[in-house]
Design a protein around this motif. Sequence first.
Motif, PDB file in Angstrom:
ATOM      1  N   PHE A 555     -17.546-114.315 -27.445  1.00  0.00           N
ATOM      2  CA  PHE A 555     -18.546-113.210 -28.001  1.00  0.00           C
ATOM      3  C   PHE A 555     -17.832-112.043 -27.989  1.00  0.00           C
ATOM      4  O   PHE A 555     -18.249-111.460 -28.941  1.00  0.00           O
ATOM      5  CB  PHE A 555     -19.720-113.338 -27.052  1.00  0.00           C
ATOM      6  CG  PHE A 555     -20.657-114.672 -27.593  1.00  0.00           C
ATOM      7  CD1 PHE A 555     -21.378-114.911 -28.813  1.00  0.00           C
ATOM      8  CD2 PHE A 555     -21.257-115.558 -26.538  1.00  0.00           C
ATOM      9  CE1 PHE A 555     -22.184-116.035 -29.015  1.00  0.00           C
ATOM     10  CE2 PHE A 555     -21.683-116.592 -26.754  1.00  0.00           C
ATOM     11  CZ  PHE A 555     -22.318-116.698 -28.013  1.00  0.00           C
ATOM     12  N   LEU A 556     -17.210-111.571 -26.933  1.00  0.00           N
ATOM     13  CA  LEU A 556     -16.728-110.119 -26.765  1.00  0.00           C
ATOM     14  C   LEU A 556     -15.565-109.960 -27.713  1.00  0.00           C
ATOM     15  O   LEU A 556     -15.239-108.933 -28.326  1.00  0.00           O
ATOM     16  CB  LEU A 556     -16.527-109.848 -25.520  1.00  0.00           C
ATOM     17  CG  LEU A 556     -17.430-109.833 -24.383  1.00  0.00           C
ATOM     18  CD1 LEU A 556     -16.804-109.432 -23.150  1.00  0.00           C
ATOM     19  CD2 LEU A 556     -18.455-108.607 -24.987  1.00  0.00           C
ATOM     20  N   CYS A 557     -14.657-111.098 -27.892  1.00  0.00           N
ATOM     21  CA  CYS A 557     -13.498-110.843 -29.055  1.00  0.00           C
ATOM     22  C   CYS A 557     -13.928-110.620 -30.141  1.00  0.00           C
ATOM     23  O   CYS A 557     -13.124-110.227 -31.189  1.00  0.00           O
ATOM     24  CB  CYS A 557     -12.433-112.386 -28.901  1.00  0.00           C
ATOM     25  SG  CYS A 557     -13.001-113.450 -29.742  1.00  0.00           S
ATOM     26  N   SER A 558     -15.269-111.006 -30.720  1.00  0.00           N
ATOM     27  CA  SER A 558     -15.459-110.698 -32.127  1.00  0.00           C
ATOM     28  C   SER A 558     -15.522-109.169 -32.297  1.00  0.00           C
ATOM     29  O   SER A 558     -15.557-108.764 -33.660  1.00  0.00           O
ATOM     30  CB  SER A 558     -16.891-111.362 -32.383  1.00  0.00           C
ATOM     31  OG  SER A 558     -17.802-110.641 -31.452  1.00  0.00           O
ATOM     32  N   LEU A 559     -15.789-108.442 -31.307  1.00  0.00           N
ATOM     33  CA  LEU A 559     -15.856-106.940 -31.506  1.00  0.00           C
ATOM     34  C   LEU A 559     -14.412-106.305 -31.731  1.00  0.00           C
ATOM     35  O   LEU A 559     -14.613-105.340 -32.144  1.00  0.00           O
ATOM     36  CB  LEU A 559     -16.408-106.307 -30.212  1.00  0.00           C
ATOM     37  CG  LEU A 559     -17.842-106.589 -29.814  1.00  0.00           C
ATOM     38  CD1 LEU A 559     -18.171-106.069 -28.245  1.00  0.00           C
ATOM     39  CD2 LEU A 559     -18.836-106.127 -30.646  1.00  0.00           C
ATOM     40  N   THR A 560     -13.440-107.049 -31.370  1.00  0.00           N
ATOM     41  CA  THR A 560     -12.195-106.526 -31.915  1.00  0.00           C
ATOM     42  C   THR A 560     -11.795-106.570 -33.171  1.00  0.00           C
ATOM     43  O   THR A 560     -10.982-105.757 -33.846  1.00  0.00           O
ATOM     44  CB  THR A 560     -10.829-107.390 -31.067  1.00  0.00           C
ATOM     45  OG1 THR A 560     -11.016-108.748 -31.680  1.00  0.00           O
ATOM     46  CG2 THR A 560     -11.169-106.991 -29.574  1.00  0.00           C
ATOM     47  N   PHE A 561     -12.919-107.247 -33.990  1.00  0.00           N
ATOM     48  CA  PHE A 561     -12.580-107.259 -35.484  1.00  0.00           C
ATOM     49  C   PHE A 561     -13.327-106.133 -36.196  1.00  0.00           C
ATOM     50  O   PHE A 561     -12.938-106.066 -37.338  1.00  0.00           O
ATOM     51  CB  PHE A 561     -13.012-108.617 -36.062  1.00  0.00           C
ATOM     52  CG  PHE A 561     -12.177-109.923 -35.620  1.00  0.00           C
ATOM     53  CD1 PHE A 561     -11.418-110.430 -36.754  1.00  0.00           C
ATOM     54  CD2 PHE A 561     -12.352-110.576 -34.583  1.00  0.00           C
ATOM     55  CE1 PHE A 561     -10.540-111.364 -36.272  1.00  0.00           C
ATOM     56  CE2 PHE A 561     -11.617-111.577 -34.242  1.00  0.00           C
ATOM     57  CZ  PHE A 561     -10.593-112.025 -35.070  1.00  0.00           C
ATOM     58  N   ILE A 562     -14.338-105.629 -35.673  1.00  0.00           N
ATOM     59  CA  ILE A 562     -14.797-104.289 -35.871  1.00  0.00           C
ATOM     60  C   ILE A 562     -14.450-103.113 -35.666  1.00  0.00           C
ATOM     61  O   ILE A 562     -13.710-102.783 -34.778  1.00  0.00           O
ATOM     62  CB  ILE A 562     -16.296-104.314 -35.507  1.00  0.00           C
ATOM     63  CG1 ILE A 562     -16.828-105.743 -35.792  1.00  0.00           C
ATOM     64  CG2 ILE A 562     -17.247-103.352 -36.200  1.00  0.00           C
ATOM     65  CD1 ILE A 562     -18.419-106.017 -35.023  1.00  0.00           C
ATOM     66  N   GLY A 563     -14.175-102.111 -36.535  1.00  0.00           N
ATOM     67  CA  GLY A 563     -13.674-100.663 -36.583  1.00  0.00           C
ATOM     68  C   GLY A 563     -12.469-100.877 -37.533  1.00  0.00           C
ATOM     69  O   GLY A 563     -11.893-101.623 -37.905  1.00  0.00           O
ATOM     70  N   ARG A 564     -11.819 -99.458 -37.703  1.00  0.00           N
ATOM     71  CA  ARG A 564     -10.699 -99.332 -38.146  1.00  0.00           C
ATOM     72  C   ARG A 564      -9.436-100.099 -37.531  1.00  0.00           C
ATOM     73  O   ARG A 564      -9.090 -99.823 -36.438  1.00  0.00           O
ATOM     74  CB  ARG A 564     -10.225 -97.758 -38.261  1.00  0.00           C
ATOM     75  CG  ARG A 564      -8.846 -97.166 -38.979  1.00  0.00           C
ATOM     76  CD  ARG A 564      -8.786 -95.891 -38.837  1.00  0.00           C
ATOM     77  NE  ARG A 564      -9.579 -95.228 -39.831  1.00  0.00           N
ATOM     78  CZ  ARG A 564      -9.471 -94.879 -41.110  1.00  0.00           C
ATOM     79  NH1 ARG A 564      -8.399 -95.297 -41.812  1.00  0.00           N
ATOM     80  NH2 ARG A 564     -10.601 -94.070 -41.790  1.00  0.00           N
ATOM     81  N   PRO A 565      -8.591-100.777 -38.331  1.00  0.00           N
ATOM     82  CA  PRO A 565      -7.744-101.342 -37.707  1.00  0.00           C
ATOM     83  C   PRO A 565      -6.421-100.650 -37.195  1.00  0.00           C
ATOM     84  O   PRO A 565      -6.249 -99.725 -38.071  1.00  0.00           O
ATOM     85  CB  PRO A 565      -7.086-102.394 -39.150  1.00  0.00           C
ATOM     86  CG  PRO A 565      -8.409-102.291 -39.781  1.00  0.00           C
ATOM     87  CD  PRO A 565      -8.998-101.317 -39.866  1.00  0.00           C
ATOM     88  N   SER A 566      -6.026-101.205 -36.075  1.00  0.00           N
ATOM     89  CA  SER A 566      -4.703-100.348 -35.402  1.00  0.00           C
ATOM     90  C   SER A 566      -3.898-101.214 -35.415  1.00  0.00           C
ATOM     91  O   SER A 566      -4.069-102.617 -35.372  1.00  0.00           O
ATOM     92  CB  SER A 566      -5.216 -99.473 -34.414  1.00  0.00           C
ATOM     93  OG  SER A 566      -5.676-100.113 -33.353  1.00  0.00           O
ATOM     94  N   GLU A 567      -2.735-100.984 -34.620  1.00  0.00           N
ATOM     95  CA  GLU A 567      -1.356-101.740 -34.517  1.00  0.00           C
ATOM     96  C   GLU A 567      -1.993-102.651 -33.252  1.00  0.00           C
ATOM     97  O   GLU A 567      -1.875-103.974 -33.303  1.00  0.00           O
ATOM     98  CB  GLU A 567      -0.257-101.038 -34.126  1.00  0.00           C
ATOM     99  CG  GLU A 567       0.713-101.899 -34.050  1.00  0.00           C
ATOM    100  CD  GLU A 567       2.050-101.066 -33.642  1.00  0.00           C
ATOM    101  OE1 GLU A 567       3.107-101.585 -33.197  1.00  0.00           O
ATOM    102  OE2 GLU A 567       1.922 -99.643 -33.776  1.00  0.00           O
ATOM    103  N   TRP A 568      -2.710-101.944 -32.216  1.00  0.00           N
ATOM    104  CA  TRP A 568      -3.147-103.049 -31.124  1.00  0.00           C
ATOM    105  C   TRP A 568      -4.285-103.974 -31.441  1.00  0.00           C
ATOM    106  O   TRP A 568      -4.188-105.076 -30.820  1.00  0.00           O
ATOM    107  CB  TRP A 568      -3.282-102.232 -29.875  1.00  0.00           C
ATOM    108  CG  TRP A 568      -1.892-101.483 -29.436  1.00  0.00           C
ATOM    109  CD1 TRP A 568      -1.719-100.330 -29.464  1.00  0.00           C
ATOM    110  CD2 TRP A 568      -0.995-102.209 -28.455  1.00  0.00           C
ATOM    111  NE1 TRP A 568      -0.376-100.132 -28.690  1.00  0.00           N
ATOM    112  CE2 TRP A 568      -0.418-101.209 -28.136  1.00  0.00           C
ATOM    113  CE3 TRP A 568      -1.206-103.410 -28.114  1.00  0.00           C
ATOM    114  CZ2 TRP A 568       0.782-101.518 -27.427  1.00  0.00           C
ATOM    115  CZ3 TRP A 568      -0.086-103.848 -27.213  1.00  0.00           C
ATOM    116  CH2 TRP A 568       0.952-102.814 -26.980  1.00  0.00           C
ATOM    117  N   SER A 569      -5.286-103.145 -31.889  1.00  0.00           N
ATOM    118  CA  SER A 569      -6.226-104.249 -32.540  1.00  0.00           C
ATOM    119  C   SER A 569      -5.917-105.590 -33.277  1.00  0.00           C
ATOM    120  O   SER A 569      -6.469-106.555 -33.209  1.00  0.00           O
ATOM    121  CB  SER A 569      -7.404-103.294 -33.213  1.00  0.00           C
ATOM    122  OG  SER A 569      -6.911-102.998 -34.665  1.00  0.00           O
ATOM    123  N   CYS A 570      -4.975-105.101 -34.186  1.00  0.00           N
ATOM    124  CA  CYS A 570      -4.574-106.243 -35.210  1.00  0.00           C
ATOM    125  C   CYS A 570      -3.909-107.380 -34.324  1.00  0.00           C
ATOM    126  O   CYS A 570      -4.090-108.555 -34.496  1.00  0.00           O
ATOM    127  CB  CYS A 570      -3.610-105.582 -36.471  1.00  0.00           C
ATOM    128  SG  CYS A 570      -4.366-104.854 -37.571  1.00  0.00           S
TER     129      CYS A 570
END
Length: 774
Positions: A555-570
């Motif tokens: 459930f929490l990993c879906s939050l990494t898909f929201i917001g401005r993409p960055s090198e680490w978030s990608c």
Amino acid sequence: MIFAIEEINNSTDLLPGISLGYKMYDTCGSIARSVQAALALANGNDIASAQSKAQCTRPAQVQAVIGETSSSPCMAIATVIGPFHIPVISHYATCACLSDKTKYPSFLRTIPSDYYQSRALAQLVKHFGWTWVGAIRSNNDYGNNGITIFTETAQQLGICLEYSLSFFRTDPPNKIRNIIEIIKLSTSKVIVAFLSYLDLDVLMSKLSHHNLTGYQWVGSEGWIFDSQTAKKDQLHILDGAIGLSIPKAHVIGMREFVLDIKPFTLSSDDILTEFWETFFSCKFNQSNSSSENLRECTGHEQMSGVPNSFIDMSLMPIFNNVYKGVYAVAHALHNIIHCNETRNYKEMLDPFTILQHIKKNNFKTKEGDDVYFNDNGDPPARYEIINWQPGVDGIVDFVTVGLYDATLPVDKQLSLHNKSLIWAKNSKQVPVSVCSEKCPPGTRKVLQKGKPVCCYDCIRCAEGEISNITDSITCVKCPPEFWSNERRDACVKKEAEFLSYEEMMGALLTAASLFGTCMTAVVAFIFFRYRKTPIVRANNSELSFLLLFSLTLCFLCSLTFIGRPSEWSCMLRHTAFGITFVLCISCVLGKTMVVLMAFRASLPGSNVMKWFGPTQQRLSVLVFTLIQVIICILWLTISPPFPFRNLKEIKDKMILECALGSTLGFWAVLGYIGVLATFCFILAFLARKLPDNFNEAKFITFSMLIFCAVWITFIPAYVSSPGKFSVAVEIFAILASSFGLLICIFIPKCYIILLRPEKNSKKNMMGKGPKKSW
């Protein structure tokens, strides 16, 4: 000319001791008579020349010719006299063709060539924004050559001629009617008239019969400064005319000389006698038999007392050109004689020598005017810009409103004074004469088929292209990160699009993710609170808690898909998703295998559970998860995901997304999850018919069925969704499959724990209770 010669002969500085003689010819503008006079001059017949003030010692030989007034006769004279190298200096022949020294080697002039005038007229027309004009020219060398140069220059400046008509004062009526019809049907409001004043006078009288007023006339020096033409314009057809004129001049003593002329003061008795008799309406030596009753001329009549155009000094610029021509010859003779004082000047005065010295002349007149000739025999080109403005009693004032100087740089040649101009119909508003209105910024010009380049349509620039200038012929494509604004006149930075927390869709997905996390936490709390009850213990509590933990991470990993993409978030979003889901499926797979092993162990003689105890269960989960970790590490090492600006997906927006880097890595992660899910589904499906009270395989089957259905439909939806919607589809798939696992596996148990506690007993788990399905 006589005034200049008299002034030179009375000078002690120029040609001292030498008198200039002259002979006058009246050719009446006839080319034939001009050639006849030229031949007579070349043969030395009846011509006076430079001679000593003391005595003429030999027959006269012409040293130079002053004239003619028109271009065509000058061409004839210069052609005949050219082989003899006799200088021909014209004061009013402006045809550019006469600058050709291969044809007219001995021709010079004190008036600028039409080469400069035509170009100046084109620049004047361009200055006022007139791009659609008509042209009328005299049908002779002056008009034809002048308008040809004007047309060439106009084309270079983006000016188009709607029509170009030739006219001569002797043209038949049907040709004149045709000219009038063409003017009537034309849409241009500006007429460039390269005419002599004689031609314009005839044409104007014809136009007045048709009341063709309201046109803006642009004139050449042939008529723009002619006071007689202005007086004849009774219908004000030429009101507001603008054009080029020879600069104003004042020859000191000229007016006084004219007023002081007496018939017995000059040697040309015949010409002056005829003029005097006509001017004063009298007769010299009147015979008794004369039928005319005229008084007798005394020769002492005062010219200033009779109003006549002869004493009008408005043509002083032309007089000044004649004056300069005579002085050019005198200075050449002076230089020849005084540079060779030791030799007999009579032997040195051959026409070729005089011609060469005239070409080298560079002197100032007493008025301060510079006189010199360029290689083509032309003087420096300077013009005044004249505007016809209404004066007192309807008399036209020739107002100087600007200057044109061809000796200056191109951008400074034309200069207009800060004076108010009067246009056609006495308007103070500059007339508009264009075939098509200017194309504003944001559009481009498209030529109309079969029409000149000045006739065009204005087409709006396409999306992503702009034009930021008026009358642009092309639209410029915006840089990749920019897009055209609504007016298509500027490029603006593309709006960055990504799935953010602030927008409705991002907020809803975030809320669903947090709700799933909280729901998982509640279930985990319930299981922890009732961890010693039979239903929790019977269903492998250790794997249940590990599964709940992995679902929380899902459930929490879906939050990494929201917001401005960055090198680490990608890099985090896909790897975290892949590892947590494998951990989750590994736990579900472990629970499914426990169910199967437990059933096998309940059979007589079976000892299978010792091979799949708690240690083996933990180890299987670890191994399955470790494989996914290795896949993710290889992906991140070889070609990791990275932030990417997608400029092609949506034309007016810039999509900020995560590029996969290695597509193989991405599909390897998804493929491994799919393999585990399929394997788990098969095992659960095989165990679905085991005894109900001990069987959770049916719930695992339902959950894996939902899981597989979600991810099978995810693939086409992900590929076909544009921009941020592809990210939303992926988040939805994660949440849907996570909720499916949570609800199908844990909610039935929570139901029994909280609402049917009587079923939560060892007796019921062992199948000794009532036979009732959950």
